[in-house]
Design a protein around this motif. Structure first.
Motif, mmCIF file in Angstrom:
data_model
loop_
_atom_site.group_PDB
_atom_site.id
_atom_site.type_symbol
_atom_site.label_atom_id
_atom_site.label_comp_id
_atom_site.label_asym_id
_atom_site.label_seq_id
_atom_site.Cartn_x
_atom_site.Cartn_y
_atom_site.Cartn_z
ATOM 1 N N GLU A 1 33.904 54.232 41.139
ATOM 2 C CA GLU A 1 34.231 53.054 40.340
ATOM 3 C C GLU A 1 33.932 51.767 41.122
ATOM 4 N N ILE B 1 31.119 48.794 40.315
ATOM 5 C CA ILE B 1 31.429 47.358 40.170
ATOM 6 C C ILE B 1 30.577 46.566 41.162
ATOM 7 N N GLU C 1 26.976 46.189 40.066
ATOM 8 C CA GLU C 1 26.821 45.191 39.009
ATOM 9 C C GLU C 1 26.835 43.770 39.586
ATOM 10 N N GLU D 1 36.381 41.592 44.817
ATOM 11 C CA GLU D 1 35.001 41.714 44.311
ATOM 12 C C GLU D 1 34.011 41.831 45.468
ATOM 13 N N HIS E 1 34.050 45.241 46.856
ATOM 14 C CA HIS E 1 33.289 46.183 46.017
ATOM 15 C C HIS E 1 31.800 46.090 46.376
#
Ligand code: HEC
Length: 139
Positions: A52, A56, A59, A126, A129
């Motif tokens: 997961e 993220i 992306e 973020e 990630h």
């Protein structure tokens, strides 16, 4: 006589060409060292790397980083050729030897042509990630 002149001319062109190529190669390989403060260097990645998180990160990478760093992080994105600084190669051993904290620091703070992403990704999670995604490159 004419042939010798021509020979000298082409020799000069070859020598000049070789020095320009060497200079370009030299500048491309040698970005200034980028010191990382100890508190970042040692920082533990709080976000577990799993499918997961990597999805993220992938992306976010496509949105914010790919244009310069390239789809596979090899530093060959479409914008890279417009930059004076080499974007580095995320698949290299040298890059991979860095701590997660160091990669986090460089992404968050930026310098010169590397943008400061602390403003675009205000949630540190973020950035972590993205770090987790970068770790998967070159495998
Ligand atoms: C406008 C182009 C550009 C974009 C967009 C960009 N970078 Fe960079 N990045 C660079 C350049 C140029 C460098 C080299 C900077 C230097 O050494 O001074 C760099 C360096 C880095 C480094 C250090 C590389 C090393 O070898 O230690 C990391 C980590 C990094 N970028 C991560 C990212 C991430 C993550 C994103 C997206 C969130 C991103 N960058 C977006 C241009 C860019």
């Amino acid at each position: 006589m004419r042939n010798i002149g021509l020979f000298k001319k082409s020799l000069a062109t070859v020598v000049l060409g070789a020095s320009v190529a060497a200079m370009v190669a030299f500048t491309a390989e040698t970005n200034d060292p980028w010191p990382v403060p100890a508190e970042f260097e040692k920082m533990k990645n709080p976000v577990k790397s799993n499918a997961e998180s990597i999805a993220i990160g992938k992306e976010l990478f496509a949105k914010h980083c790919k244009s310069c760093h390239g789809k596979f992080g090899e530093g060959d994105g479409p914008k890279a050729s417009e930059l004076k600084t080499d974007c580095g190669d995320f698949t290299s051993d040298k890059f991979k030897a860095q701590s997660d904290g160091a990669i986090f620091y460089k992404t968050k703070k930026g310098r010169d042509e590397m943008p400061n992403f602390g403003k675009k990704m205000t949630d540190d999670e973020e950035i972590w990630h993205v770090v987790n995604f970068l770790r998967t490159l070159g495998k």
